[in-house]
Design an enzyme around this catalytic site. Structure first.
Site, short mmCIF file in Angstrom:
data_model
loop_
_atom_site.label_atom_id
_atom_site.label_comp_id
_atom_site.label_asym_id
_atom_site.label_seq_id
_atom_site.Cartn_x
_atom_site.Cartn_y
_atom_site.Cartn_z
N GLU A 22 0.84 -1.21 0.00
CA GLU A 22 0.00 0.00 0.00
C GLU A 22 0.87 1.25 0.00
O GLU A 22 1.88 1.31 0.70
CB GLU A 22 -0.90 0.03 1.24
CG GLU A 22 -1.82 1.26 1.22
CD GLU A 22 -2.55 1.49 2.53
OE1 GLU A 22 -3.58 0.84 2.75
OE2 GLU A 22 -2.08 2.34 3.33
N PHE A 24 0.62 5.81 -0.20
CA PHE A 24 -0.28 6.96 -0.08
C PHE A 24 0.23 8.09 -0.97
O PHE A 24 1.42 8.12 -1.31
CB PHE A 24 -0.43 7.41 1.38
CG PHE A 24 0.83 7.96 1.98
CD1 PHE A 24 1.18 9.31 1.80
CD2 PHE A 24 1.68 7.15 2.73
CE1 PHE A 24 2.35 9.82 2.36
CE2 PHE A 24 2.84 7.66 3.28
CZ PHE A 24 3.18 8.99 3.09
N THR A 53 -4.01 5.06 -1.45
CA THR A 53 -5.08 5.51 -0.56
C THR A 53 -5.75 6.78 -1.10
O THR A 53 -5.22 7.48 -1.96
CB THR A 53 -4.55 5.79 0.86
OG1 THR A 53 -3.61 6.86 0.78
CG2 THR A 53 -3.89 4.57 1.45
N ASP A 114 -13.07 8.55 7.15
CA ASP A 114 -13.16 9.16 8.48
C ASP A 114 -13.83 10.52 8.35
O ASP A 114 -13.89 11.10 7.27
CB ASP A 114 -11.75 9.31 9.07
CG ASP A 114 -11.22 7.96 9.54
OD1 ASP A 114 -12.02 7.20 10.12
OD2 ASP A 114 -10.04 7.67 9.30
N ASP A 176 -20.18 -5.33 14.54
CA ASP A 176 -19.22 -4.94 13.49
C ASP A 176 -19.02 -6.08 12.48
O ASP A 176 -19.00 -5.87 11.27
CB ASP A 176 -17.89 -4.62 14.17
CG ASP A 176 -17.21 -3.43 13.54
OD1 ASP A 176 -17.93 -2.49 13.13
OD2 ASP A 176 -15.96 -3.44 13.46
N GLN A 194 -7.61 -3.83 9.00
CA GLN A 194 -6.92 -2.76 9.70
C GLN A 194 -5.62 -3.32 10.28
O GLN A 194 -5.53 -4.54 10.52
CB GLN A 194 -7.85 -2.29 10.83
CG GLN A 194 -7.33 -1.21 11.71
CD GLN A 194 -7.18 0.08 10.92
OE1 GLN A 194 -6.31 0.16 10.07
NE2 GLN A 194 -8.02 1.05 11.20
P1 FAD Z 1 -17.89 1.22 7.29
O1 FAD Z 1 -17.66 -0.14 6.78
O2 FAD Z 1 -19.03 1.96 6.70
O3 FAD Z 1 -18.07 1.10 8.87
C1 FAD Z 1 -17.82 2.16 9.77
C2 FAD Z 1 -18.36 1.82 11.15
O4 FAD Z 1 -19.74 2.05 11.15
C3 FAD Z 1 -18.20 0.37 11.58
O5 FAD Z 1 -18.03 0.33 12.93
C4 FAD Z 1 -19.50 -0.26 11.20
O6 FAD Z 1 -19.79 -1.38 11.97
C5 FAD Z 1 -20.43 0.89 11.50
N1 FAD Z 1 -21.59 0.87 10.62
C6 FAD Z 1 -21.76 1.60 9.50
N2 FAD Z 1 -22.94 1.38 8.97
C7 FAD Z 1 -23.53 0.49 9.77
C8 FAD Z 1 -24.79 -0.13 9.76
N3 FAD Z 1 -25.67 0.11 8.78
N4 FAD Z 1 -25.06 -1.00 10.72
C9 FAD Z 1 -24.20 -1.24 11.70
N5 FAD Z 1 -23.01 -0.68 11.77
C10 FAD Z 1 -22.70 0.17 10.81
N6 FAD Z 1 -9.52 6.19 5.18
C11 FAD Z 1 -9.34 7.15 4.24
O7 FAD Z 1 -9.74 8.29 4.40
N7 FAD Z 1 -8.67 6.84 3.07
C12 FAD Z 1 -8.24 5.60 2.81
O8 FAD Z 1 -7.66 5.38 1.74
C13 FAD Z 1 -8.42 4.59 3.78
N8 FAD Z 1 -7.98 3.32 3.56
C14 FAD Z 1 -8.23 2.35 4.48
C15 FAD Z 1 -7.84 1.03 4.20
C16 FAD Z 1 -8.08 0.02 5.12
C17 FAD Z 1 -7.66 -1.39 4.78
C18 FAD Z 1 -8.73 0.31 6.34
C19 FAD Z 1 -8.96 -0.76 7.34
C20 FAD Z 1 -9.12 1.61 6.63
C21 FAD Z 1 -8.90 2.64 5.72
N9 FAD Z 1 -9.29 3.95 5.94
C22 FAD Z 1 -9.10 4.93 4.99
C23 FAD Z 1 -9.93 4.32 7.19
C24 FAD Z 1 -11.46 4.21 7.11
O9 FAD Z 1 -11.96 5.16 6.22
C25 FAD Z 1 -12.02 4.43 8.47
O10 FAD Z 1 -11.69 3.37 9.32
C26 FAD Z 1 -13.50 4.75 8.56
O11 FAD Z 1 -13.77 5.24 9.85
C27 FAD Z 1 -14.40 3.56 8.33
O12 FAD Z 1 -14.44 3.17 7.03
P2 FAD Z 1 -15.15 1.78 6.66
O13 FAD Z 1 -15.15 1.64 5.22
O14 FAD Z 1 -14.59 0.69 7.47
O15 FAD Z 1 -16.63 2.11 7.15
#
Ligand code: FAD
Length: 596
Positions: A22, A24, A53, A114, A176, A194
């Site tokens: 990965e 950035f 990213t 985020d 989750d 993560q």
């Molecule tokens: P989601 O999958 O939508 O989940 C977020 C949280 O909300 C979880 O706790 C989930 O359980 C809860 N949730 C959401 N909707 C529901 C629902 N309907 N029912 C129940 N629970 C729900 N950030 C960046 O800005 N740029 C990047 O390039 C980037 N790359 C990443 C790559 C990886 C491999 C990882 C692990 C994280 C990355 N992040 C990045 C960080 C990520 O954007 C954050 O962790 C963000 O807060 C959550 O994104 P997500 O896609 O996991 O969200």
């Protein structure tokens, strides 16, 4: 190709371990160019994919899109682009997806993102999406099966679910997990986790996912510790559990950066070993745009890659763009300028019979500034090595000779770093030829059935044999051209085409005949012939080759520097010559230059 297919075919095929890196988007243009130099070196080790990213809050949207395009098409690595919902109305999401689709990219990591800087909670933007699940559903609904979709998984639960030091409550963790299953059921086909430092937690997470019916590959995200403060910042932000033995190991060495990095490599290796021992054969490395730790883990410690065994599937790197997947023959002229070749043929969406199109009417893109745009990092090197004052053509000859001797790392005619390994076989002869005013810009030695995994000339994987005709391409004055053509009369195995900037052409072969100069014989396959000398393409290439005298070299000197005039004169009066010795068994191409 979809990353999940690569991961699956490795697992189901020979059980090979696959790995990915990965990156950035760097903040400055120079940083981007440095990243590509680094990426080039890392891609040579054949990662199954690399990802880029999406800056927090969409802050790097344009840069990320641009880098993703260059990764897939210029660095030639299967590329996965991250995409988040933060500050992204659906039109912007579609713009990003349409752009990468048009660039032949098939992989996206769909994320919620985020909250933007200064906000605590993620707020859905008007006309946008609330979570990654929405984004996955949208991509599947609008783009069908085109994209491979990856989603994020959290072995310790998402940080929002974690309160205090005890980690997530079981209920939150389970919720989750259930949500992760919904993302997969909606069409995601791969999970990347993560970062974590407790391998048991990751292994339990995989088991828990399997228990609730998540069957797709789950790839562990490994972040080697590079420095102590960065480690604390990152684990604090992600609320990552730090096992006490790691704290104990780091505490006494926290002010010694070298020791921390060495420990990071050791720890990363141990984590990967344990994961591999549990039958999980995919590793994803968060490189933080650094190569040393990631490569040390894979190379030195796990033995997954070997410096001496960088294998090439073809003599040139084929872009992973799905529109070019059938391309398997190229003219030799751009061998040292692969990026220029790709950008000039980027609009070609068809490679009939795997070729580059109708060789009689090659539709190469026009010469634009693009091919001459020098990455700043390389520009510096060129400046140091080629902007030394030139009083006469002897000084010009000397620059070329030094490059062939390996004393210069850069050349205006090459996008590569130094000479190709096979050139070293003939570097002595090349320097002699250059000293005498035949200014070489491309060459290959004759090879008569060398093993296909030979480090210097091999390609196509083990088990085959490779062949080459000796090839030389150079600039020379008209007098020297006449002298060499006279010599060639007594050397019937040599064919040549020479052309001046204005198009005056002298040759001893048919101008519409395509001559295969590299081919390979492999078990159970038809003969593969990836490189040819094609006079029609040569006439296209010559414009670029001549332009480089001024736009690639003379421009390195100040406006009124007399060196510019020396170079302009050469450009105006010299010929570009493409010369093949068709006798790859007994021929001696350099005999044509004897006593000249
Ligand atoms: P989601 O999958 O939508 O989940 C977020 C949280 O909300 C979880 O706790 C989930 O359980 C809860 N949730 C959401 N909707 C529901 C629902 N309907 N029912 C129940 N629970 C729900 N950030 C960046 O800005 N740029 C990047 O390039 C980037 N790359 C990443 C790559 C990886 C491999 C990882 C692990 C994280 C990355 N992040 C990045 C960080 C990520 O954007 C954050 O962790 C963000 O807060 C959550 O994104 P997500 O896609 O996991 O969200």
């Amino acid at each position: 190709m979809k990353v999940v297919d690569k991961v699956r075919s490795a697992a189901e095929g020979d059980g090979r371990t696959v790995f990915s890196f990965e990156f950035f988007p760097p903040k400055t243009e120079e940083g981007v160019e440095n990243l590509f130099e680094r990426m080039d070196r890392m891609v040579a080790h054949n990662p199954s994919f690399c990802d880029i990213t999406w800056g927090a809050g969409g802050s790097t949207a344009d840069v990320t899109l641009d880098i993703a395009n260059r990764m897939q098409n210029m660095a030639c690595v299967e590329t996965m682009m991250h995409l988040t919902c933060t500050n992204m109305p659906v039109e912007k999401i579609n713009h990003a997806l349409n752009t990468i689709k048009a660039n032949g990219i098939q992989n996206v990591l769909a994320l919620r993102g985020d909250p933007p800087h200064g906000q605590d909670k993620f707020v859905q933007v008007a006309g946008g999406f609330a979570c990654a699940l929405d984004l996955v559903q949208h991509i599947r609904a609008k783009y069908g099966d085109y994209f491979g979709i990856t989603v994020a998984g959290y072995p310790e639960a998402h940080p929002d679910m974690i309160q205090g030091d005890e980690g997530a409550l079981l209920e939150a963790y389970n919720s989750d997990l259930a949500y992760l299953k919904r993302k997969v059921d909606a069409g995601a086909d791969l999970v990347i986790t993560q970062l974590f430092y407790d391998t048991d937690t990751f292994l339990k997470f995989v088991d828990d996912c399997r228990q609730i019916g998540i069957t797709c590959p789950i790839v562990p995200g490994i972040m080697p510790i590079n420095n102590y403060k960065g480690f604390l910042r990152m684990t604090g932000f992600c609320k990552t559990k730090i096992p006490p033995e790691i704290t104990a190991a780091l505490d006494p060495i926290k002010d010694n950066e070298e020791a921390v990095r060495a420990y990071g490599i050791h720890l990363g290796t141990e984590m990967c070993k344990k994961i591999l021992d549990h039958g999980i054969k995919t590793l994803h490395l968060y490189t933080l745009n650094m190569e040393k730790s990631a490569l040390a883990i894979l190379m030195v410690n796990l033995g997954l890659i070997e410096e001496s065994k960088i294998s090439r599937s073809l003599p040139w790197r084929r872009p992973t763009n799905i529109f070019r997947s059938k391309e398997d023959v190229r003219p030799i002229f751009w061998a040292n300028r692969p990026k220029s070749y790709i950008s000039r043929t980027v609009g070609w969406d068809q490679y009939p019979h795997g070729r580059w199109g109708d060789s009689k009417n090659p539709s190469y893109g026009a010469l634009t500034d693009y091919q001459f745009m020098r990455p700043r990092a390389r520009g510096k090197k060129l400046h140091e090595e080629w902007a030394t004052p030139l009083k006469s053509v002897d000084d010009v000859n000397e620059r070329f000779m030094k490059f062939c001797q390996g004393k210069l790392r850069s050349s205006p005619w090459s996008e590569l770093d130094g000479l190709q390994p096979e050139t070293k076989i003939i570097d002595e002869q090349l320097s002699q030829v250059n000293l005498r005013g035949f200014l070489t810009i491309n060459s290959q030695p004759a090879i008569n059935g060398e093993k296909s995994d030979s480090p210097a000339v091999g390609w196509g994987g083990p088990g085959g044999y490779v062949y080459q005709k000796a090839y030389l391409e150079f600039f020379c004055s008209k007098d020297k051209l006449i002298a060499i053509t006279e010599k060639c009369k007594a050397l019937p195995s040599i064919t040549y085409v020479a052309v001046s900037k204005e198009g005056e052409c002298i040759s001893n072969c048919t101008l519409n005949a395509v001559n295969a100069v590299t081919w390979g014989v492999f078990p159970g396959k038809e003969i593969i012939q990836p490189t040819v000398v094609d006079p029609a393409s040569f006439m296209i290439w010559k414009d670029e080759a001549f332009e480089i005298w001024t736009r690639g070299w003379a421009c390195l000197f100040p406006e009124d520097d007399p060196s510019r005039e020396v170079l302009t004169q050469v450009q105006k009066s010299y010929f570009l010559v493409s010369l093949v010795d068709n006798d790859y068994v007994h021929g001696d191409l350099f005999a044509a230059f004897k006593d000249l």
